[in-house]
Design a protein around this motif. Structure first.
Motif, PDB file in Angstrom:
ATOM      1  N   GLU A  38     -68.514 -36.359 -38.508  1.00 52.65           N
ATOM      2  CA  GLU A  38     -68.765 -34.988 -39.051  1.00 52.65           C
ATOM      3  C   GLU A  38     -68.115 -33.784 -38.887  1.00 52.65           C
ATOM      4  O   GLU A  38     -68.430 -32.697 -39.494  1.00 52.65           O
ATOM      5  N   ALA A  39     -67.144 -34.026 -38.012  1.00 52.41           N
ATOM      6  CA  ALA A  39     -66.231 -32.738 -37.469  1.00 52.41           C
ATOM      7  C   ALA A  39     -65.346 -32.360 -39.003  1.00 52.41           C
ATOM      8  O   ALA A  39     -64.744 -33.174 -39.395  1.00 52.41           O
ATOM      9  N   PRO A  40     -64.796 -31.193 -39.071  1.00 55.60           N
ATOM     10  CA  PRO A  40     -63.901 -30.678 -39.964  1.00 55.60           C
ATOM     11  C   PRO A  40     -62.558 -31.295 -39.739  1.00 55.60           C
ATOM     12  O   PRO A  40     -62.234 -31.213 -38.440  1.00 55.60           O
ATOM     13  N   VAL A  41     -61.749 -31.294 -40.617  1.00 60.46           N
ATOM     14  CA  VAL A  41     -60.375 -31.971 -40.541  1.00 60.46           C
ATOM     15  C   VAL A  41     -59.457 -30.954 -41.113  1.00 60.46           C
ATOM     16  O   VAL A  41     -59.874 -30.231 -42.024  1.00 60.46           O
ATOM     17  N   GLU A  42     -58.322 -31.133 -40.819  1.00 58.65           N
ATOM     18  CA  GLU A  42     -57.126 -30.380 -41.322  1.00 58.65           C
ATOM     19  C   GLU A  42     -56.038 -31.436 -41.747  1.00 58.65           C
ATOM     20  O   GLU A  42     -55.653 -32.373 -40.918  1.00 58.65           O
ATOM     21  N   PHE A  43     -55.254 -31.083 -42.774  1.00 59.39           N
ATOM     22  CA  PHE A  43     -54.206 -31.888 -43.202  1.00 59.39           C
ATOM     23  C   PHE A  43     -52.981 -31.014 -42.902  1.00 59.39           C
ATOM     24  O   PHE A  43     -52.796 -29.686 -42.832  1.00 59.39           O
ATOM     25  N   VAL A  44     -51.881 -31.670 -42.276  1.00 64.75           N
ATOM     26  CA  VAL A  44     -50.641 -30.841 -41.521  1.00 64.75           C
ATOM     27  C   VAL A  44     -49.407 -31.362 -42.160  1.00 64.75           C
ATOM     28  O   VAL A  44     -48.703 -30.373 -42.628  1.00 64.75           O
ATOM     29  N   THR A  45     -49.081 -32.709 -42.389  1.00 62.15           N
ATOM     30  CA  THR A  45     -47.646 -33.015 -42.739  1.00 62.15           C
ATOM     31  C   THR A  45     -47.956 -34.200 -43.674  1.00 62.15           C
ATOM     32  O   THR A  45     -48.717 -35.278 -43.671  1.00 62.15           O
ATOM     33  N   LEU A  46     -46.982 -34.033 -44.826  1.00 63.55           N
ATOM     34  CA  LEU A  46     -46.806 -35.341 -45.922  1.00 63.55           C
ATOM     35  C   LEU A  46     -45.491 -35.934 -45.262  1.00 63.55           C
ATOM     36  O   LEU A  46     -44.422 -35.595 -45.093  1.00 63.55           O
ATOM     37  N   GLY A  57     -56.356 -31.014 -54.039  1.00 63.41           N
ATOM     38  CA  GLY A  57     -55.786 -32.537 -53.905  1.00 63.41           C
ATOM     39  C   GLY A  57     -54.629 -32.556 -55.125  1.00 63.41           C
ATOM     40  O   GLY A  57     -53.843 -33.329 -54.988  1.00 63.41           O
ATOM     41  N   GLY A  58     -54.646 -31.873 -56.278  1.00 69.81           N
ATOM     42  CA  GLY A  58     -53.562 -31.812 -56.966  1.00 69.81           C
ATOM     43  C   GLY A  58     -52.155 -31.449 -56.737  1.00 69.81           C
ATOM     44  O   GLY A  58     -51.275 -32.084 -56.854  1.00 69.81           O
ATOM     45  N   ALA A  59     -52.421 -30.481 -55.931  1.00 70.67           N
ATOM     46  CA  ALA A  59     -51.225 -29.645 -55.171  1.00 70.67           C
ATOM     47  C   ALA A  59     -50.560 -30.725 -54.003  1.00 70.67           C
ATOM     48  O   ALA A  59     -49.468 -30.962 -54.149  1.00 70.67           O
ATOM     49  N   MET A  60     -51.448 -31.404 -53.277  1.00 69.13           N
ATOM     50  CA  MET A  60     -50.862 -32.335 -52.515  1.00 69.13           C
ATOM     51  C   MET A  60     -50.501 -33.662 -53.391  1.00 69.13           C
ATOM     52  O   MET A  60     -49.343 -34.127 -52.922  1.00 69.13           O
ATOM     53  N   ALA A  61     -51.171 -34.104 -54.283  1.00 66.66           N
ATOM     54  CA  ALA A  61     -50.388 -35.013 -55.138  1.00 66.66           C
ATOM     55  C   ALA A  61     -48.814 -34.770 -55.755  1.00 66.66           C
ATOM     56  O   ALA A  61     -48.022 -35.583 -55.798  1.00 66.66           O
ATOM     57  N   ARG A  62     -48.961 -33.507 -56.228  1.00 67.36           N
ATOM     58  CA  ARG A  62     -47.776 -33.080 -56.882  1.00 67.36           C
ATOM     59  C   ARG A  62     -46.532 -32.832 -55.883  1.00 67.36           C
ATOM     60  O   ARG A  62     -45.409 -33.195 -56.197  1.00 67.36           O
ATOM     61  N   ALA A  63     -46.920 -32.631 -54.500  1.00 65.96           N
ATOM     62  CA  ALA A  63     -46.125 -32.627 -53.367  1.00 65.96           C
ATOM     63  C   ALA A  63     -45.486 -34.066 -53.184  1.00 65.96           C
ATOM     64  O   ALA A  63     -44.418 -34.252 -52.871  1.00 65.96           O
ATOM     65  N   LEU A  64     -46.415 -34.943 -53.003  1.00 68.24           N
ATOM     66  CA  LEU A  64     -45.979 -36.524 -52.754  1.00 68.24           C
ATOM     67  C   LEU A  64     -45.170 -36.753 -53.927  1.00 68.24           C
ATOM     68  O   LEU A  64     -44.363 -37.702 -53.647  1.00 68.24           O
ATOM     69  N   ALA A  65     -45.239 -36.468 -55.287  1.00 65.30           N
ATOM     70  CA  ALA A  65     -44.781 -36.907 -56.134  1.00 65.30           C
ATOM     71  C   ALA A  65     -43.402 -36.598 -56.093  1.00 65.30           C
ATOM     72  O   ALA A  65     -42.304 -37.305 -56.277  1.00 65.30           O
ATOM     73  N   GLY A  66     -43.363 -35.268 -55.834  1.00 64.11           N
ATOM     74  CA  GLY A  66     -41.834 -34.796 -55.600  1.00 64.11           C
ATOM     75  C   GLY A  66     -41.102 -35.292 -54.237  1.00 64.11           C
ATOM     76  O   GLY A  66     -39.889 -35.961 -54.516  1.00 64.11           O
ATOM     77  N   LEU A  67     -41.745 -35.787 -53.287  1.00 67.29           N
ATOM     78  CA  LEU A  67     -41.091 -36.607 -52.178  1.00 67.29           C
ATOM     79  C   LEU A  67     -40.942 -37.895 -52.722  1.00 67.29           C
ATOM     80  O   LEU A  67     -39.717 -38.555 -52.166  1.00 67.29           O
ATOM     81  N   GLU A  68     -41.570 -38.682 -53.678  1.00 63.15           N
ATOM     82  CA  GLU A  68     -41.445 -40.013 -54.089  1.00 63.15           C
ATOM     83  C   GLU A  68     -40.224 -39.901 -54.910  1.00 63.15           C
ATOM     84  O   GLU A  68     -39.332 -40.925 -54.836  1.00 63.15           O
ATOM     85  N   ASP A  95     -36.509 -41.462 -44.805  1.00 58.70           N
ATOM     86  CA  ASP A  95     -37.780 -41.098 -44.537  1.00 58.70           C
ATOM     87  C   ASP A  95     -37.729 -39.584 -44.994  1.00 58.70           C
ATOM     88  O   ASP A  95     -36.616 -38.919 -44.436  1.00 58.70           O
ATOM     89  N   LEU A  96     -38.718 -38.923 -45.564  1.00 61.90           N
ATOM     90  CA  LEU A  96     -38.919 -37.574 -46.001  1.00 61.90           C
ATOM     91  C   LEU A  96     -40.216 -37.149 -45.400  1.00 61.90           C
ATOM     92  O   LEU A  96     -41.039 -37.591 -45.531  1.00 61.90           O
ATOM     93  N   THR A  97     -40.032 -35.821 -45.328  1.00 64.44           N
ATOM     94  CA  THR A  97     -41.192 -34.988 -44.720  1.00 64.44           C
ATOM     95  C   THR A  97     -41.469 -33.476 -45.455  1.00 64.44           C
ATOM     96  O   THR A  97     -40.576 -32.987 -45.920  1.00 64.44           O
TER      97      THR A  97
END
Length: 680
Positions: free
Chosen positions: A581-589, A499-510, A485-487
């Motif tokens: 309809e409420a705004p959301v936040e992303f916290v951890t991958l 979204g591109g930055a998130m995808a790149r971060a996930l690719a690094g974790l993968e 497990d990686l975080t």
């Protein structure tokens, strides 16, 4: 080499399950745990399942060494090194009160004294930008103190190390140079690379406190197995439900904290699939403890944070509720009332009926007095119980309370059952889950003896006893996967998502996680990676894990709306409401790498003809009344066969008790399916 072997080293018994890869058959065995030298019990139980360790092609085991060191407060002496000005983070902890109405509640005493916490200058901001360089002289001073005062481990927890670990890495390098291999060095970002300062520090301290014990144990067990001819790596069960090799476990010992009981949960997930039940309550009653876990929608209930004896820990772990209620739990009088547990007679001296010097009544002694165990064929005939000693122990306590021995024996079981039912409510009712909607999967050496009465108290109508129930945790370990497990923190409001930055971060974790599987020896064709992103509504404190289809999904068009909809659905399911309809936040991958092990292909279950004639009658007490009860050997029960209670079904690893108003049927897998309160 023909055998795949799993072993669960418990407080009272050491259980082994072996799978013969040529014949497709399973073997199970157990032997008393030997606290003075665990290897003695390990090889005694192993010798009853396989001829030689040299015949083993795969070996995995669960250990409670770290957990026991924590529970008994016999861990390492730890020096805590923090950022300047943050010395009191670990002691201040959180202001929450776990038991609101307990007047005697006290927070757990910290594992590190305040005087054993030291500081070092140096600071990053929340983005990981260095504001002040690390004070290397302060780190060297901490190293000198650790050496001079005899500390076993040093835990390092600096501010924002989960964003930029450079200061922790530099401190770790200095400490290792100064201290050598005699002192364990733990860096918080390697234990829990995510935010929440206190929880991350607590996790690092827990690893430092339990790590030396676990590392010494794993080194000894590997050496002893090598001496006996084992030629394959020793694998270790993790708290998350996956396995890793012992070399990795030595570097990350906290991952093994719940190693032993987690195997039962993984076995429960496999068994629920065979049974076609999506939801199951897994109860594991051994000689020392009673563990409860859940299978939800066919998968084990795993959380990314939890607690260990009151201390928060940030790592994936199966949600377990553990209480001191096992077959060896001691019964005693207190304030004129009957109490059972949490103290246990353990393996030595054990219950009075074991004949090893125990004189105080236990739950197992109560079952012996009530006739619910077979004294001549206990643990597969490897033990003969001294019923007279059990009667003497129960009678002594009964006299103290002014009760008849049989009446007290029933009371001991009733009190233990009530405690175990309450432990189940803690994981179900207190989280909005209705126990009656679950099947109760009972295992452990004592679980099937008490399961029906526990189910009755909770309104559960079906109890399932799998094959090899006394060694079921070991069976579950054979069917699990290699897991890493990686975080990575990825805090951003939904409106600002890249979204591109998130995808790149996930690719690094993968990439990192797949490399970890390759290091474990998992071939490419058996590797896969699962990703989730933790989300919350703006202003919320805690998060929900939202699954992703692939690492590249966040880069796609419309991802924010898709993720928000998934989050709203999860929020509705968990809390009963959502605000789409409420705004959301992303916290951890989070990325989980899984490596599938070769699947076992067992032969279909069939009754053994040699055991079909083993049917006897004996008096057994239920509800204060003695019944002529059928005693059967489980091996002689054929698929489709139905037995109406009262009945006692004995086997090598456990005993199943079917009360007078219930019935049991053997399914095609060889599982015992008990209908509670149904004899028609």
């Amino acid at each position: 080499m023909t055998y795949r072997v799993a072993m669960d080293i418990g407080g009272t018994f050491t259980d082994v399950v072996a799978y013969d890869e040529h014949s497709g058959t399973y073997f199970a065995a157990k032997a008393p745990t030997t606290p003075g030298d665990l290897a003695e019990g390990v090889f005694a139980s192993l010798g009853r399942a396989v001829d030689s360790p040299g015949d083993i092609s795969f070996f995995v085991h669960g250990t409670t060494q770290g957990l026991n060191a924590l529970l008994e407060r016999k861990g390492a002496r730890v020096l805590l090194l923090t950022s300047a000005g943050m010395r009191d983070v670990y002691h201040i902890a959180r202001g929450n009160r776990d038991r609101m109405f307990d007047l005697h509640y006290r927070k757990p005493k910290p594992l590190v004294e305040r005087c054993d916490t030291t500081e070092a200058g140096g600071r990053f901001d929340w983005r990981g930008t260095e504001l002040e360089p690390l004070d290397q002289d302060a780190v060297r001073a901490a190293a000198r103190r650790a050496k001079d005062e005899g500390f076993d481990a040093v835990a390092v927890s600096f501010l924002f190390s989960y964003v930029n670990p450079d200061h922790e890495l530099l401190a770790g390098k200095i400490l290792e140079q100064e201290l050598g291999e005699d002192v364990v060095v733990v860096l918080s970002h390697q234990v829990a690379g995510e935010w929440r300062e206190y929880e991350r520090t607590s996790s690092a301290v827990l690893e430092a406190y339990t790590g030396p014990v676990v590392r010494r144990y794993l080194g000894r067990i590997e050496g002893r197995f090598a001496e006996h001819g084992l030629t394959v790596p020793v694998q270790v069960m993790q708290s998350s439900g996956g396995v890793v090799n012992a070399a990795y476990a030595r570097r990350h010992p906290l991952q093994t904290l719940l190693s032993g009981p987690v195997g039962g949960t993984m076995g429960g997930a496999a068994a629920s699939g065979l049974l076609g039940r999506r939801n199951a309550i897994c109860v594991d009653m051994g000689g020392t403890s009673f563990d409860v876990s859940l299978v939800l929608d066919g998968r084990p209930d795993v959380s990314n944070e939890g607690s260990a004896d009151g201390f928060p820990v940030l790592m994936p772990l199966v949600n377990l509720q553990t209480i001191g209620a096992g077959g060896g739990s001691l019964a005693y009088a207190e304030a004129g009332g009957l109490r059972v547990g949490p103290e246990s007679a353990g393996a030595l001296p054990g219950p009075a009926c074991y004949g090893r010097g125990g004189t105080q009544a236990t739950v197992t002694d109560a079952n012996a007095v009530l006739g619910r165990v077979d004294p001549d064929w206990f643990a597969g005939g490897h033990m003969t119980l001294d019923v007279a000693a059990a009667q003497q122990a129960v009678a002594a306590l009964a006299g103290e309370l002014g009760l008849e021995p049989v009446e007290l024996a029933s009371g001991i079981c009733d009190v233990a059952n009530a405690k175990m039912a309450q432990a189940i409510r803690t994981l179900t009712v207190e989280h909005g889950l209705e126990p009656r909607e679950f099947a109760l999967l009972a295992f452990g050496g004592a679980g099937p003896m008490h399961a029906v009465e526990i189910a009755r108290e909770l309104g559960i109508g079906e109890v399932v006893v799998p094959r090899f129930p006394g060694a079921f945790s070991a069976w579950g370990m054979l069917g699990t996967e290699v897991r890493r497990d990686l975080t990575r923190q990825f805090f951003t409001p939904g409106a600002d998502l890249d979204g591109g930055a998130m995808a790149r971060a996930l690719a690094g974790l993968e990439d990192e996680s797949l490399a970890a599987l390759a290091e474990q020896g998992v071939p490419v064709g058996r590797q896969r990676v699962e990703h989730v992103v933790e989300m919350r509504y703006e202003g919320q404190d805690y998060t929900l894990a939202v699954p992703l289809l692939a690492a590249t999904e966040p880069a796609g068009e419309g991802f924010l709306a898709t993720a928000a909809a998934r989050f709203a659905a999860l929020h509705e399911r968990r809390y009963g409401h959502a605000t789409p309809e409420a705004p959301v936040e992303f916290v951890t991958l989070r990325s989980t790498a899984l490596g599938a092990l070769p699947e076992a292909a067992p032969v279909p279950y069939a009754a053994e003809e040699a055991a079909s004639d083993t049917v006897r009658q004996r008096p057994v007490v239920f509800g204060g009344r003695s019944y002529d009860t059928t005693v059967l050997r489980r091996e002689g029960l054929a698929p489709g066969q139905r037995v109406v209670g009262p009945a006692v079904i004995v086997e090598a690893t456990s005993t199943t008790v079917v009360p007078p108003d219930s019935s049991v049927t053997v399914d095609e897998n060889g599982f015992l399916v008990i209908k509670v309160g149904a004899t028609a």
